[in-house]
Write a protein that holds these residues in place. Sequence first.
Motif, PDB file in Angstrom:
ATOM      1  N   PRO A 241       0.443  15.770   3.657  1.00 50.89           N
ATOM      2  CA  PRO A 241       1.057  14.443   3.661  1.00 50.89           C
ATOM      3  C   PRO A 241       1.331  13.912   2.258  1.00 50.89           C
ATOM      4  O   PRO A 241       0.424  13.885   1.409  1.00 50.89           O
ATOM      5  N   PRO A 242       2.556  13.492   1.967  1.00 54.41           N
ATOM      6  CA  PRO A 242       2.816  12.777   0.708  1.00 54.41           C
ATOM      7  C   PRO A 242       2.099  11.440   0.720  1.00 54.41           C
ATOM      8  O   PRO A 242       1.737  10.919   1.773  1.00 54.41           O
ATOM      9  N   GLY A 243       1.895  10.862  -0.433  1.00 50.28           N
ATOM     10  CA  GLY A 243       1.254   9.556  -0.505  1.00 50.28           C
ATOM     11  C   GLY A 243       2.196   8.448  -0.101  1.00 50.28           C
ATOM     12  O   GLY A 243       3.419   8.609  -0.108  1.00 50.28           O
ATOM     13  N   GLY A 244       1.631   7.308   0.280  1.00 46.26           N
ATOM     14  CA  GLY A 244       2.431   6.145   0.613  1.00 46.26           C
ATOM     15  C   GLY A 244       3.093   6.244   1.972  1.00 46.26           C
ATOM     16  O   GLY A 244       2.662   7.004   2.854  1.00 46.26           O
ATOM     17  N   VAL A 245       4.159   5.493   2.141  1.00 49.15           N
ATOM     18  CA  VAL A 245       4.901   5.480   3.396  1.00 49.15           C
ATOM     19  C   VAL A 245       5.799   6.715   3.455  1.00 49.15           C
ATOM     20  O   VAL A 245       6.483   7.038   2.482  1.00 49.15           O
ATOM     21  N   VAL A 246       5.790   7.378   4.612  1.00 49.62           N
ATOM     22  CA  VAL A 246       6.576   8.611   4.763  1.00 49.62           C
ATOM     23  C   VAL A 246       7.424   8.510   6.024  1.00 49.62           C
ATOM     24  O   VAL A 246       6.925   8.157   7.101  1.00 49.62           O
ATOM     25  N   ILE A 247       8.702   8.839   5.892  1.00 45.35           N
ATOM     26  CA  ILE A 247       9.625   8.900   7.026  1.00 45.35           C
ATOM     27  C   ILE A 247      10.020  10.352   7.208  1.00 45.35           C
ATOM     28  O   ILE A 247      10.543  10.981   6.282  1.00 45.35           O
ATOM     29  N   ILE A 433      -0.138   7.654  13.291  1.00 43.39           N
ATOM     30  CA  ILE A 433      -0.638   8.071  11.974  1.00 43.39           C
ATOM     31  C   ILE A 433      -0.271   6.984  10.968  1.00 43.39           C
ATOM     32  O   ILE A 433       0.899   6.614  10.857  1.00 43.39           O
ATOM     33  N   PRO A 434      -1.224   6.425  10.245  1.00 39.25           N
ATOM     34  CA  PRO A 434      -0.916   5.339   9.312  1.00 39.25           C
ATOM     35  C   PRO A 434       0.190   5.709   8.331  1.00 39.25           C
ATOM     36  O   PRO A 434       0.180   6.797   7.729  1.00 39.25           O
ATOM     37  N   LYS A 435       1.179   4.838   8.215  1.00 42.05           N
ATOM     38  CA  LYS A 435       2.277   4.953   7.252  1.00 42.05           C
ATOM     39  C   LYS A 435       3.193   6.159   7.486  1.00 42.05           C
ATOM     40  O   LYS A 435       3.970   6.541   6.608  1.00 42.05           O
ATOM     41  N   LEU A 462      10.907  -1.132   6.805  1.00 41.82           N
ATOM     42  CA  LEU A 462      11.086  -2.308   5.953  1.00 41.82           C
ATOM     43  C   LEU A 462      10.344  -3.514   6.521  1.00 41.82           C
ATOM     44  O   LEU A 462       9.709  -4.279   5.778  1.00 41.82           O
ATOM     45  N   ARG A 463      10.390  -3.691   7.826  1.00 36.71           N
ATOM     46  CA  ARG A 463       9.731  -4.831   8.444  1.00 36.71           C
ATOM     47  C   ARG A 463       8.214  -4.687   8.422  1.00 36.71           C
ATOM     48  O   ARG A 463       7.488  -5.630   8.061  1.00 36.71           O
ATOM     49  N   ARG A 464       7.723  -3.515   8.825  1.00 38.84           N
ATOM     50  CA  ARG A 464       6.282  -3.335   9.015  1.00 38.84           C
ATOM     51  C   ARG A 464       5.529  -3.148   7.710  1.00 38.84           C
ATOM     52  O   ARG A 464       4.402  -3.616   7.557  1.00 38.84           O
TER      53      ARG A 464
END
Length: 476
Positions: A241-247, A433-435, A462-464
Amino acid sequence: MDVTVVGSGPNGLAAAVICARAGLSVRVIEGQPTPGGGARSATDPEFPGVLHDVCSAVHPLGVASPFFAEFDPAARGVEMVTPEISYANPLAGRPAAIAYHSLDRTCAELEHGSSWRRLLGPLVEHVDGVLGFFLGDKRSLPPDLPSTVRAGLRVLAQGSPAWHLLRGDDAQALFTGVGTHAIHPMPSPVNSGAGIMLSTVAHTAGWPVPVGGTQTITDALIADLRAHGGELITGSPVTSPPGGVVIYDTSPTALLDIYGPAVPDRYAKALRRYKFGPGVCKIDFVLSGEIPWRDPRMASSPTVHLGGTRAQMAHAEREIWQGRHAEHPMTLASLPHLADPSRIDAQGRRPLWTYCHVPAGSTVDQTETVIALFENAAPGFRDLVLAARAVPAAEMSRYNANYVGGDIIVGGATLKAAMVGPTLRANPWTTPIPKAYLCSSATPPGTGVHGMAGLYAARTVLRREFGVKTLPSLAP
C-alpha cells in the motif's frame, strides 16, 4: 503526497486530473511501461509505420461522456473524426445492416426502418437525458426523468423475450451486435442497456476515431495532470500500500494481494467470491489493402460487428459463458485508417483491430477463426493479411493486469455490477480499508472509456478525505 492513483487507465487518470485540479498533490503509478491501461497505442513490431490500438480503438463515449464533454479533448489538440457510418454488421445472403450517423438514413435502408425509429428516435431527441441515466452514479435522481423512463422501458423490452418488438432481421442483428459489447448471454438488460446507450450515441455524437490513435486521449489527460502539478510513474507495479489516500484503477481482487491480511475478513471473503466473465482473444492484423466486402457500403465503416444474425450471436455468447468456444464467435473489428488515413504507412499497409469473444482463460489463438469470418463477408480477405498478432485471453493480463482471464470488462458484465459495484456497499467507490478507494470499470457506471467511474471516485475522495464539496472545473 495527498493522493496516489494506482493504474493509469482512463478512470484512474480522470480521478487524478480532478484531484490535481482541486489543489491536491497527486501521483499516478502504472505497472506497465506505457500509461493508458485500456486506452493505449503501440507501433507494430515488424512494420513500425503501422500503429495499433492496444485495447480500445473507437470512442462513442470519448465525446459524449459528461466527463469528456467538459474536459474537451478537442480543445487540447485531440482530433476526433466522426465517420458517416457508426458501425456495420455483414449478413450472409443479403445486404449488410448499417448504422449511419444519420438516424434518417439508417431507417431508410433497413427493412423495417420505422421499427428502428420507434426504438431510438425518442432517445436520440433527448440524448443528454439518456446519458445521464446510463452514466449516472445510480445513487442520485437522474437529471431527466422522462428520458430515464423511455430508456429504461426499452432496456427492459430488448433485454427480455419482447426483444422481437424490434422488427426486421437486419435491424435485430444491428442492435444485437452493439449489445454484445457487454459480453453477456442474451437477451438480458446488460446487453440491451449497452445496445440502447451505444446506438443512441451512434445517431448523435457518433462513434469517433481519434487521429493518431487512442493514446492521444491518454496523453491529453496526462498533460493536464502535469499542468496541475501531478506526476506519473510508469513501469512500477504496486505490491504494497502507498501512503496516504489511494485510488485504485484496478480489479477489486488486486486489493487482496496489495493489502494481504490487512483486508477486513468480510470484505476479503466478498473479494474472493468476485467473478470475472468470459474473455477475448485480441488479434491485430496488418493488411496490404482495403477489405473487399461483398456489400461495398461497408468499405466506409470503421467499426464492424462480425457475428451474423441475432440468433447466431445469441448462441455464440451462450457458448462462451458455458465455457465452450463458439464455432462462429462474436468478433468486433475496427479499421481506424478509414477515419484517420495517417494510420496507413508509406507502403500502403494499415492496421485492423479485432476482439474475438472466448471463454475465460482461453489459451486458443483464434486467428484462423477470425480470418474465416472475414472471408465469409469479404472473399479474398486472407490474401491481404501481412501479419497477425494474437493475444489469447489467458495472456491479456500481461498487457493489462485488470483483464483477469481476458475479461476486458473486469467482471462488470452483470446488472448487479453496473448498479451496485463489486461488493454490496452504499458507496461502491469506497472500501472498508482506511483511505483506499476504487475507480475502475468494476465500479458504476461500468466499462468504457468515459472517465465517469474516476469522476465519482474522485468526488467521494474529495468530500470524505479533504472536505471539498464542489468538483473543480475541467474546462481547458
